[in-house]
Design a protein around this motif. Sequence first.
Motif, PDB file in Angstrom:
ATOM      1  N   ARG A  38      -5.748 -11.277   2.904  1.00  0.00           N
ATOM      2  CA  ARG A  38      -6.037 -12.717   3.239  1.00  0.00           C
ATOM      3  C   ARG A  38      -4.620 -13.460   2.580  1.00  0.00           C
ATOM      4  NH1 ARG A  38     -10.748 -13.773  -0.767  1.00  0.00           N
ATOM      5  NH2 ARG A  38     -10.443 -15.948  -0.061  1.00  0.00           N
ATOM      6  N   LEU A  39      -3.907 -12.981   1.555  1.00  0.00           N
ATOM      7  CA  LEU A  39      -2.842 -13.630   1.059  1.00  0.00           C
ATOM      8  C   LEU A  39      -1.827 -13.781   2.011  1.00  0.00           C
ATOM      9  CD1 LEU A  39      -2.516 -11.854  -2.424  1.00  0.00           C
ATOM     10  CD2 LEU A  39      -2.977 -14.342  -2.223  1.00  0.00           C
ATOM     11  N   VAL A  48      -4.116 -14.162  -9.230  1.00  0.00           N
ATOM     12  CA  VAL A  48      -3.754 -12.969 -10.279  1.00  0.00           C
ATOM     13  C   VAL A  48      -3.397 -11.836  -9.526  1.00  0.00           C
ATOM     14  CG1 VAL A  48      -4.732 -11.549 -12.021  1.00  0.00           C
ATOM     15  CG2 VAL A  48      -5.174 -14.105 -12.061  1.00  0.00           C
ATOM     16  N   SER A  49      -4.050 -11.368  -8.472  1.00  0.00           N
ATOM     17  CA  SER A  49      -3.594 -10.068  -7.637  1.00  0.00           C
ATOM     18  C   SER A  49      -2.386 -10.506  -7.164  1.00  0.00           C
ATOM     19  CB  SER A  49      -4.583  -9.996  -6.476  1.00  0.00           C
ATOM     20  OG  SER A  49      -5.917  -9.873  -7.180  1.00  0.00           O
ATOM     21  N   LEU A  50      -1.846 -11.434  -6.481  1.00  0.00           N
ATOM     22  CA  LEU A  50      -0.703 -11.713  -6.073  1.00  0.00           C
ATOM     23  C   LEU A  50       0.531 -11.456  -7.163  1.00  0.00           C
ATOM     24  CD1 LEU A  50       1.283 -12.591  -3.716  1.00  0.00           C
ATOM     25  CD2 LEU A  50       0.811 -14.739  -4.299  1.00  0.00           C
ATOM     26  N   ASP A  51       0.301 -11.945  -8.217  1.00  0.00           N
ATOM     27  CA  ASP A  51       1.238 -11.631  -9.232  1.00  0.00           C
ATOM     28  C   ASP A  51       1.453 -10.547  -9.562  1.00  0.00           C
ATOM     29  OD1 ASP A  51       2.923 -12.882 -11.610  1.00  0.00           O
ATOM     30  OD2 ASP A  51       1.204 -12.080 -12.835  1.00  0.00           O
ATOM     31  N   ASP A  79       2.920 -15.109   5.749  1.00  0.00           N
ATOM     32  CA  ASP A  79       4.314 -14.098   5.481  1.00  0.00           C
ATOM     33  C   ASP A  79       3.696 -12.788   4.824  1.00  0.00           C
ATOM     34  OD1 ASP A  79       7.329 -14.386   4.820  1.00  0.00           O
ATOM     35  OD2 ASP A  79       6.481 -13.033   3.139  1.00  0.00           O
ATOM     36  N   PRO A  80       4.608 -11.837   5.429  1.00  0.00           N
ATOM     37  CA  PRO A  80       3.978 -10.350   4.956  1.00  0.00           C
ATOM     38  C   PRO A  80       4.073 -10.408   3.398  1.00  0.00           C
ATOM     39  CG  PRO A  80       6.121 -10.259   5.987  1.00  0.00           C
ATOM     40  CD  PRO A  80       5.742 -11.454   6.223  1.00  0.00           C
ATOM     41  N   LEU A  81       4.732 -10.978   2.617  1.00  0.00           N
ATOM     42  CA  LEU A  81       5.027 -10.847   1.124  1.00  0.00           C
ATOM     43  C   LEU A  81       5.351  -9.430   0.906  1.00  0.00           C
ATOM     44  CD1 LEU A  81       1.627 -12.696   0.105  1.00  0.00           C
ATOM     45  CD2 LEU A  81       3.684 -13.596   0.348  1.00  0.00           C
ATOM     46  N   LEU A  82       4.954  -8.393   1.131  1.00  0.00           N
ATOM     47  CA  LEU A  82       5.134  -6.997   0.836  1.00  0.00           C
ATOM     48  C   LEU A  82       5.333  -6.085   1.964  1.00  0.00           C
ATOM     49  CD1 LEU A  82       2.974  -6.101  -2.276  1.00  0.00           C
ATOM     50  CD2 LEU A  82       5.371  -6.954  -2.421  1.00  0.00           C
ATOM     51  N   ILE A  83       6.650  -5.634   2.300  1.00  0.00           N
ATOM     52  CA  ILE A  83       6.756  -4.831   3.466  1.00  0.00           C
ATOM     53  C   ILE A  83       7.273  -3.260   2.983  1.00  0.00           C
ATOM     54  CG2 ILE A  83       7.585  -7.005   4.764  1.00  0.00           C
ATOM     55  CD1 ILE A  83      10.585  -6.434   4.173  1.00  0.00           C
ATOM     56  N   PRO A  84       7.049  -2.492   3.919  1.00  0.00           N
ATOM     57  CA  PRO A  84       7.373  -1.200   3.568  1.00  0.00           C
ATOM     58  C   PRO A  84       8.783  -0.962   3.340  1.00  0.00           C
ATOM     59  CG  PRO A  84       6.104  -1.190   5.711  1.00  0.00           C
ATOM     60  CD  PRO A  84       6.414  -2.582   5.499  1.00  0.00           C
ATOM     61  N   SER A  85       9.336  -0.410   2.389  1.00  0.00           N
ATOM     62  CA  SER A  85      10.653  -0.060   1.589  1.00  0.00           C
ATOM     63  C   SER A  85      11.460   0.767   2.935  1.00  0.00           C
ATOM     64  CB  SER A  85      10.625   0.766   0.656  1.00  0.00           C
ATOM     65  OG  SER A  85      11.973   1.085   0.055  1.00  0.00           O
TER      66      SER A  85
END
Length: 320
Positions: free
Chosen positions: A55-56, A24-27, A62-68
């Motif tokens: 943890r994700l 849910v948090s990842l979504d 994979d970093p999933l979210l990276i700095p813009s």
Amino acid sequence: MKLIIDIGPINVIDIRGIDLNLLVSLDVLLEEANVTRAAERLHLTQPALSTQLARLRRIFGDPLLIPSPGGRGMTRSARAVELTLPLRDVLKQLEAVVRQQPAFDPFADTRHFTIAASDQAIAVLGFQLMQSWAEHVGPGVQLAFVLAEQSTCVERFERGEIDLLIGSERMIPAWTKARKLYDEHFVFVQRKGHPRGLAPLDLDSYCALGHVLVSTSGGSFFGFMDEHLQSLGRARRVVLSVQHFTLVPELLARTDYVSTLPSRLATRYRDVLDVFELPFEARGFSFFAAWHPRNQADPGSVWLRERLAQIAADWQGESR
């Protein structure tokens, strides 16, 4: 809540660390691409959500979210973009499963019900349930009656072979759920045109007549009524012993024997039998429907119990 799920064509990962909260948090993280806004939506602190994101990242490798690149907010990685739609679909499916309330539609569903009962319960309640069955179910719902055997009912309940047990309080296991259907009492019966006539029955006449006894255990010539008579210092003349109640009305109709039967059963055969009150006080009994505790909230079981209870409440001796 641990969840094993296929979220698309990704590399093999260790799913043992994935639970519903993380998904849910990842979504939300993938939708917002911003830890602060995602934490507000999830009612979490930013450090707590950052811990979940870490943890994700370890789980997916994979970093999933990276700095813009512009320095504001975050950007989804290629892997995160790949996960977004499958993850959203799966969470919607899970929500539908959780919110779905179990239901039973007797006209549309497919179901097989089995009721264990004595032959008198089948003759009284079961007959009326079967008689009205076609009015209340569709072609996919079937009903079977089997004779109740106290020695095997527990095992059959455990194996799921019977849905309901109908019987007196003595037949109902203490661990089951049960509902009283009706109270019963005994009456004296003889064939129409019996030589005794239609005079009120007295105790001397009752004891002198030739009785047919129903011994459900088989072969006994001493039953429930004999216990009552014994307490009065009296005894009746039992000539025949049978194991099934439903044999008695036809036997009496062709002989001068008499019997003592439950009132509802006797009333069903009023066209061939005359019915009288007993000339002494005798305890009655109650009939119950019992079911396994696991079926307490099962919609199909609830429906069947309600149908049976309604038939018991509406029962009329003249309805055959």
